[in-house]
Motif scaffolding. Sequence first.
Motif, PDB file in Angstrom:
ATOM      1  N   PHE A  12       0.832  -1.205   0.000  1.00 35.28           N
ATOM      2  CA  PHE A  12       0.000   0.000   0.000  1.00 35.28           C
ATOM      3  C   PHE A  12       0.866   1.256   0.000  1.00 35.28           C
ATOM      4  N   LEU A  13       1.979   1.250   0.725  1.00 32.43           N
ATOM      5  CA  LEU A  13       2.854   2.419   0.755  1.00 32.43           C
ATOM      6  C   LEU A  13       3.436   2.689  -0.633  1.00 32.43           C
ATOM      7  N   ILE A  14       3.791   1.634  -1.346  1.00 36.37           N
ATOM      8  CA  ILE A  14       4.292   1.812  -2.719  1.00 36.37           C
ATOM      9  C   ILE A  14       3.182   2.367  -3.614  1.00 36.37           C
ATOM     10  N   PHE A  15       1.986   1.830  -3.448  1.00 34.39           N
ATOM     11  CA  PHE A  15       0.852   2.325  -4.231  1.00 34.39           C
ATOM     12  C   PHE A  15       0.576   3.794  -3.914  1.00 34.39           C
ATOM     13  N   ALA A  43      -5.584  12.436  -1.948  1.00 32.80           N
ATOM     14  CA  ALA A  43      -4.742  11.260  -1.742  1.00 32.80           C
ATOM     15  C   ALA A  43      -4.066  11.312  -0.382  1.00 32.80           C
ATOM     16  N   ALA A  44      -3.660  12.484   0.056  1.00 36.57           N
ATOM     17  CA  ALA A  44      -3.029  12.628   1.375  1.00 36.57           C
ATOM     18  C   ALA A  44      -4.017  12.300   2.483  1.00 36.57           C
ATOM     19  N   LEU A  45      -5.311  12.633   2.285  1.00 34.47           N
ATOM     20  CA  LEU A  45      -6.321  12.311   3.280  1.00 34.47           C
ATOM     21  C   LEU A  45      -6.477  10.798   3.436  1.00 34.47           C
ATOM     22  N   GLY A  46      -6.541  10.076   2.308  1.00 36.50           N
ATOM     23  CA  GLY A  46      -6.628   8.618   2.377  1.00 36.50           C
ATOM     24  C   GLY A  46      -5.396   8.004   2.989  1.00 36.50           C
ATOM     25  N   PHE A  47      -4.220   8.533   2.673  1.00 35.38           N
ATOM     26  CA  PHE A  47      -2.974   8.036   3.254  1.00 35.38           C
ATOM     27  C   PHE A  47      -2.961   8.259   4.761  1.00 35.38           C
ATOM     28  N   GLY A  48      -3.432   9.431   5.193  1.00 33.83           N
ATOM     29  CA  GLY A  48      -3.470   9.724   6.627  1.00 33.83           C
ATOM     30  C   GLY A  48      -4.389   8.781   7.386  1.00 33.83           C
ATOM     31  N   PHE A  49      -5.526   8.432   6.795  1.00 32.57           N
ATOM     32  CA  PHE A  49      -6.437   7.485   7.442  1.00 32.57           C
ATOM     33  C   PHE A  49      -5.784   6.111   7.585  1.00 32.57           C
ATOM     34  N   MET A  91      -7.360  -5.757   8.401  1.00 34.38           N
ATOM     35  CA  MET A  91      -7.168  -4.451   7.772  1.00 34.38           C
ATOM     36  C   MET A  91      -7.940  -4.306   6.458  1.00 34.38           C
ATOM     37  N   ILE A  92      -8.862  -5.194   6.203  1.00 38.41           N
ATOM     38  CA  ILE A  92      -9.613  -5.115   4.953  1.00 38.41           C
ATOM     39  C   ILE A  92     -10.409  -3.815   4.884  1.00 38.41           C
ATOM     40  N   GLY A  93     -11.045  -3.438   5.987  1.00 40.49           N
ATOM     41  CA  GLY A  93     -11.814  -2.191   6.001  1.00 40.49           C
ATOM     42  C   GLY A  93     -10.947  -0.974   5.781  1.00 40.49           C
ATOM     43  N   THR A  94      -9.776  -0.960   6.432  1.00 40.95           N
ATOM     44  CA  THR A  94      -8.841   0.157   6.253  1.00 40.95           C
ATOM     45  C   THR A  94      -8.380   0.243   4.809  1.00 40.95           C
ATOM     46  N   LEU A  95      -8.082  -0.905   4.214  1.00 38.02           N
ATOM     47  CA  LEU A  95      -7.657  -0.930   2.817  1.00 38.02           C
ATOM     48  C   LEU A  95      -8.736  -0.352   1.914  1.00 38.02           C
ATOM     49  N   GLN A 103      -7.490   7.087  -2.628  1.00 40.42           N
ATOM     50  CA  GLN A 103      -6.401   7.090  -3.602  1.00 40.42           C
ATOM     51  C   GLN A 103      -6.938   6.995  -5.030  1.00 40.42           C
ATOM     52  N   ILE A 104      -7.919   6.150  -5.238  1.00 35.88           N
ATOM     53  CA  ILE A 104      -8.468   5.966  -6.587  1.00 35.88           C
ATOM     54  C   ILE A 104      -9.196   7.221  -7.056  1.00 35.88           C
TER      55      ILE A 104
END
Length: 733
Positions: free
Chosen positions: A313-316, A369-375, A581-585, A592-593
């Motif tokens: 996920f970090l690479i994505f 995208a930064a908001l999704g990364f922060g979550f 972590m399925i929900g977090t993903l 991100q999308i």
Amino acid sequence: MGKGRMRMAHLASMARNQRCLAVLVVLSAVAAVTSQDTNGAPECPCITALSTSELAVVTAKGYPAGYGVGGCKKHDESLEVNGCNAAGAPSWCKSTWCYVDKSVCGYDAARCTAAGAVRGSTTSAHCHARPMQPSPTFTNTSLYYSYETCGGLNTYDANRVAGEIGGMVLRTAITTASFNRMTKGEVNPQRAQWKGWHGWMVDIVNSLIFTMEPPMNVDFVEPTWSTEQSRSLFSSSWTACVHDVALGRVDICVGDFWMTPQRLNMAQFLPPFSSDKFYLFVPGQTTAEDFGTILVKPFLPFSAELWAFVISFLIFAAIVMTVTDARNRDDYENGAALARISKSLYFSFSGYVTGGNVNSPASVPGRLAALGFGFFVLITLASYTANLATILVAKSSTQGIASVEDAINQGVTICIETAVSDMLLAAHPSMKHFVHGDNMGSMPAQLVKGTCGAMLLKEQTLQLLQQGLLARTDCEEVDKSDGKLKDEDRGCLRDKDGKKALETRDCGIVKVGPLVVSVPVSMPVSDHVMAGLSWGMVTLLEKGIPSTVIASYDDKAPPSVCGATGSDQQRDELSLPLESMIGTLFVSSTFQIIALILAVIEWLTRRPIQQLCGFPDSEEPEEEDVKKLSKVELESDLNVQPYALTGSCGLGQGSIGKLDQVLGQLGKLDQVLGQLDAVQAALAVSQSPAPSSGISDANTVAAPPPRRAHQTGITVNTSSSATLGHINFGGAS
């Protein structure tokens, strides 16, 4: 020709005869089946007529004279006397049945043997029987009916088996050694017949007796558990109670009995309502952890699959940063693609370990995208921290015993219970063991005393160990013995004051290894109630009542007195799985999308999202703002307040220049300052006193013409007056 025709006619006649024979065979088979379906099975045929007395009883109750006779028919269909003519009549109203001869339908050993067959053989109809029941309507007759002989099931009297024991007294034995399964307290007025007994075993049996019609009554036999006579024959009081059921002293022993071969040979058991799974339990031992174990611990909160997911996920997220914020020159000084990707990877991994975004996205997609990364960072780091706290305090708590085989190879004595000893020893004949008896609760005391180094216990025992109940019970037995027992006799450990039981005594005991054996659990019952109570138990199992009742007592259990130490969870069980972590993903990937979609829209339209939504682009300065900024900065840098400075960025009306172009022009002011020095020198000469004759002195220098600094786009005007006119930036319009 004549012979040929005769031969053909003969063949045609034979074919007709064969067809007729086939039809006759088929008709005969159909007739036989029809006859069987009409008159019942050969081993249990329908009666053809009622006797005079039977006919009188049947007609006296309003039934027709041919009721139940004359073959398999729907004898109840549309009858008013039994309610089958009403709307919504029971299904049995349309079922086929008939009255049968009891002497013929039953198994006849003499006739079966005379036919040269054995019971169950199909050689003779007398070797097996069809189900039949006495008529509940005409009780004063010898009429027996059967749905089964007509090829149907008896839905008319579905609980006929349970009805045989409905309302009778159930002689009951019950044990006190069951903790939350059965305990005795205050009498419940709604269950007065239970005399204060309660617990999940009592709830199950109470539901069982109410499946009967009418419900059964409970009567406790004294003594309430197994008799001394039976106990003298068996070391297990539970097996002794099964023996009492076999002798007919009681009808049922209430408890969660193991269905062992020895007990099944003595008495019948109800269908099992649960099962006990046996595992190996060993005493925990805190050992020094090696460097490798300590080094690995920071990575234990997450499973290997979850770590792979986090890295992926970090690479994505880094790729999304690169795409959505490509025009951000503050974060990406080098505009090359490889440089941007490398910088995004740094932002992603650095932001994860520091707990937040380290970049400053300039575009709307980048900020989304930064908001999704922060979550994602928020949830995963919180989960990691919580799980790490548990693992860091966990100690290595095994003695190198990971299974029963390890204990056998190391020569460790294993405590086992009498009831299951035969089963366990049959599976592991080389086991060095100590048969403890039937009191599972005092077995941990043998571990404290050193009698054995491991125990085979059912899985549910772990809860009792961690609640401190067994440790407290051992000390209570010593206190109640009036000095006959000492603490060491029961493995009783006390607190520092030497008074109260040390309830954390068993916290170090852990479960290790795979399942050793699983034993079904049920209750022994006497023969005359077996059929009815079995039907009732199956009814309860179909509704899920036993499992629901057992689960309802989980919240009533005392809390654990043990912390993380003593838990049977191994480190691989502590690690969070990928599924957690399925929900977090899902949430983070959604952000991100969406950010990627907005970035694609910006790329296709060549316009930022703000402009597409009708908002002004605040990232680029307006033309008037540039003019004001240029003037203020120039006046401040030159410190020439008396002079008026005007100018523009030198751009047309159709676009707005960037501030760095203005700053680039101002950076060349050193050239202007040099020109100003020359102008000031010329002014000093021109202001010197003129000769009185009015004729110009040959040495007098005339004021120079206006000079233009073409390289900087600055025009300097001079005159003979004491005040410099103005400096003009940009002259083109």
